[in-house]
Write an enzyme that holds these catalytic residues in place. Sequence first.
Site, PDB file in Angstrom:
ATOM      1  N   MET A  25     -33.149 -33.791   4.651  1.00  0.00           N
ATOM      2  CA  MET A  25     -34.342 -33.631   3.818  1.00  0.00           C
ATOM      3  C   MET A  25     -34.057 -32.654   2.687  1.00  0.00           C
ATOM      4  SD  MET A  25     -37.664 -33.523   6.313  1.00  0.00           S
ATOM      5  CE  MET A  25     -36.974 -32.544   7.641  1.00  0.00           C
ATOM      6  N   CYS A 135     -32.457 -43.442  -0.009  1.00  0.00           N
ATOM      7  CA  CYS A 135     -33.447 -42.730  -0.823  1.00  0.00           C
ATOM      8  C   CYS A 135     -33.997 -43.645  -1.910  1.00  0.00           C
ATOM      9  CB  CYS A 135     -32.831 -41.484  -1.456  1.00  0.00           C
ATOM     10  SG  CYS A 135     -34.033 -40.566  -2.435  1.00  0.00           S
ATOM     11  N   LYS A 178     -26.734 -43.775   6.324  1.00  0.00           N
ATOM     12  CA  LYS A 178     -28.174 -43.862   6.620  1.00  0.00           C
ATOM     13  C   LYS A 178     -28.773 -44.892   5.675  1.00  0.00           C
ATOM     14  CE  LYS A 178     -32.401 -41.049   6.968  1.00  0.00           C
ATOM     15  NZ  LYS A 178     -33.088 -41.076   5.676  1.00  0.00           N
ATOM     16  N   HIS A 206     -33.474 -46.247   8.985  1.00  0.00           N
ATOM     17  CA  HIS A 206     -34.850 -45.840   8.731  1.00  0.00           C
ATOM     18  C   HIS A 206     -35.676 -47.123   8.739  1.00  0.00           C
ATOM     19  CE1 HIS A 206     -37.923 -43.942   5.699  1.00  0.00           C
ATOM     20  NE2 HIS A 206     -38.474 -44.342   6.817  1.00  0.00           N
ATOM     21  N   ASN A 240     -34.758 -44.073  12.992  1.00  0.00           N
ATOM     22  CA  ASN A 240     -35.539 -43.085  12.248  1.00  0.00           C
ATOM     23  C   ASN A 240     -36.809 -43.753  11.725  1.00  0.00           C
ATOM     24  OD1 ASN A 240     -35.530 -42.097   8.890  1.00  0.00           O
ATOM     25  ND2 ASN A 240     -36.097 -40.643  10.506  1.00  0.00           N
ATOM     26  N   GLY A 241     -37.854 -42.934  11.598  1.00  0.00           N
ATOM     27  CA  GLY A 241     -39.132 -43.421  11.072  1.00  0.00           C
ATOM     28  C   GLY A 241     -40.230 -43.278  12.104  1.00  0.00           C
TER      29      GLY A 241
HETATM   30  C1  FNR Z   1     -36.615 -37.115   3.027  1.00  0.00           C
HETATM   31  N1  FNR Z   1     -35.751 -38.176   3.342  1.00  0.00           N
HETATM   32  C2  FNR Z   1     -34.419 -38.107   2.965  1.00  0.00           C
HETATM   33  N2  FNR Z   1     -33.537 -39.058   3.385  1.00  0.00           N
HETATM   34  C3  FNR Z   1     -32.205 -38.945   3.120  1.00  0.00           C
HETATM   35  O1  FNR Z   1     -31.428 -39.806   3.536  1.00  0.00           O
HETATM   36  N3  FNR Z   1     -31.752 -37.880   2.380  1.00  0.00           N
HETATM   37  C4  FNR Z   1     -32.571 -36.899   1.920  1.00  0.00           C
HETATM   38  O2  FNR Z   1     -32.114 -35.938   1.296  1.00  0.00           O
HETATM   39  C5  FNR Z   1     -33.969 -37.020   2.180  1.00  0.00           C
HETATM   40  N4  FNR Z   1     -34.872 -36.078   1.712  1.00  0.00           N
HETATM   41  C6  FNR Z   1     -36.162 -36.069   2.197  1.00  0.00           C
HETATM   42  C7  FNR Z   1     -37.016 -35.000   1.886  1.00  0.00           C
HETATM   43  C8  FNR Z   1     -38.294 -34.936   2.430  1.00  0.00           C
HETATM   44  C9  FNR Z   1     -39.170 -33.755   2.128  1.00  0.00           C
HETATM   45  C10 FNR Z   1     -38.744 -35.977   3.285  1.00  0.00           C
HETATM   46  C11 FNR Z   1     -40.120 -35.934   3.903  1.00  0.00           C
HETATM   47  C12 FNR Z   1     -37.924 -37.055   3.566  1.00  0.00           C
HETATM   48  C13 FNR Z   1     -36.186 -39.261   4.262  1.00  0.00           C
HETATM   49  C14 FNR Z   1     -36.097 -38.805   5.713  1.00  0.00           C
HETATM   50  O3  FNR Z   1     -34.791 -38.432   6.086  1.00  0.00           O
HETATM   51  C15 FNR Z   1     -36.591 -39.910   6.685  1.00  0.00           C
HETATM   52  O4  FNR Z   1     -35.783 -41.032   6.540  1.00  0.00           O
HETATM   53  C16 FNR Z   1     -38.045 -40.317   6.430  1.00  0.00           C
HETATM   54  O5  FNR Z   1     -38.872 -39.192   6.179  1.00  0.00           O
HETATM   55  C17 FNR Z   1     -38.604 -41.093   7.619  1.00  0.00           C
HETATM   56  O6  FNR Z   1     -38.581 -40.301   8.799  1.00  0.00           O
HETATM   57  P1  FNR Z   1     -39.928 -39.658   9.402  1.00  0.00           P
HETATM   58  O7  FNR Z   1     -40.452 -38.696   8.392  1.00  0.00           O
HETATM   59  O8  FNR Z   1     -40.896 -40.799   9.619  1.00  0.00           O
HETATM   60  O9  FNR Z   1     -39.472 -38.986  10.677  1.00  0.00           O
END
Ligand code: FNR
Length: 362
Positions: A25, A135, A178, A206, A240-241
């Site tokens: 994140m 992303c 990912k 995801h 994930n998700g």
């Molecule tokens: C993300 N996500 C994300 N994914 C990734 O591959 N690289 C990254 O740097 C980021 N950055 C990021 C920042 C923030 C603030 C959020 C909320 C999300 C996506 C994250 O890793 C994940 O795939 C999704 O948020 C879905 O998972 P959850 O939130 O449903 O558990």
Amino acid sequence: APTPKKVPIPPRGVDYRDKIVLAPMVRSGELPSRLTALHYGADLVWGPETVDRAMIGATRRINPDTNIVEWVRIPHFGQKQPPPNVPASVIFQVHPSEQCKKLVYQIGTSDPDRAVEAARMVAADVAGIDVNAGCPKPFSTSGGMGAALLKTPDKLCAILEALVNNIVPEFEIGISVKMRLLETAAETETLVRRLCGTGITGLTVHCRTTPMRPREPAIRGQLRMVADICREAGVACLMNGDVESRDHAKKLIEEFGVDGAMMARAAETNPSCFRPEAEGGFASWQDAVEKYLQNCMTTYNRFGNTKYLLCNMVPGKWPGFKNISQSKSYTQVIRTFGLSHLEKQAMETDAKLGIDPESTAP
Ligand code: FNR
């Protein structure tokens, strides 16, 4: 029964099987968040996506106060007369307690050579290298990175193969990816099969498609199929998700036949989501905030970043919320929470960071 096939995990790498992990994140996955997740039982932590171009040209140094390994860019480096007092910007940090064993470094990239060059700079300090192919934000996709790679599978596979061929033999850690779901199960299947053939040891899916927004519930329809392809190829599969807690993760792992699970927003709100029910499960938000703040202060985390995450952890209806969101120093934050035993440390932290502990909003 025949022993299931497994892609060999390099000697210094980690197997993602049976792991409940912190998601990558940006902003929310900085060092103190990762340390807090590990404290509450996360098995592995992913760093925030770090774009290859930002890392290439950075300098590795060890912070003498904290022993944290930092990659910094020194502005105007090499100029005859660099302007004074321009702080170096920290691109990435590794704490001794996560170094080599617990931390996976995620690269944002759209080029095999740049990916290898960036990965080479951190590979000796981490347990694995992950490529962001999920992303959906324009800053990522416009450069051909993140979810854009799902539409250029040749490029994505070339990046993974370059990392497998150049990083694995030298550093003996694994490479992973990912990804998001594609529009149809058939498209997802074709891509996952190709990815599994690149020599990666892990794949996180995801469970959303690229156009899906975070508030739309994750879809699980293709998950078992992805897990089956990964198992056949010997690649560990993380889901994930919308995973809410360790115990929820365990149920989903069982239900869909995946090897592990990754949590993002649940951990952003309360990093104790990793703690098993049998060991107390979720901590109160107050306890999680205190643990997080201690980790912020011992690592001298940038105050703006600390405040950003606090605003995710503190319930909006808590009477002190507005004070937190307007605070300018660790000292003010610690006072608002009434954590008087941490006040001295907060003042020292402010002093170290050059923050006026009493500074007021303009
Ligand atoms: C993300 N996500 C994300 N994914 C990734 O591959 N690289 C990254 O740097 C980021 N950055 C990021 C920042 C923030 C603030 C959020 C909320 C999300 C996506 C994250 O890793 C994940 O795939 C999704 O948020 C879905 O998972 P959850 O939130 O449903 O558990």
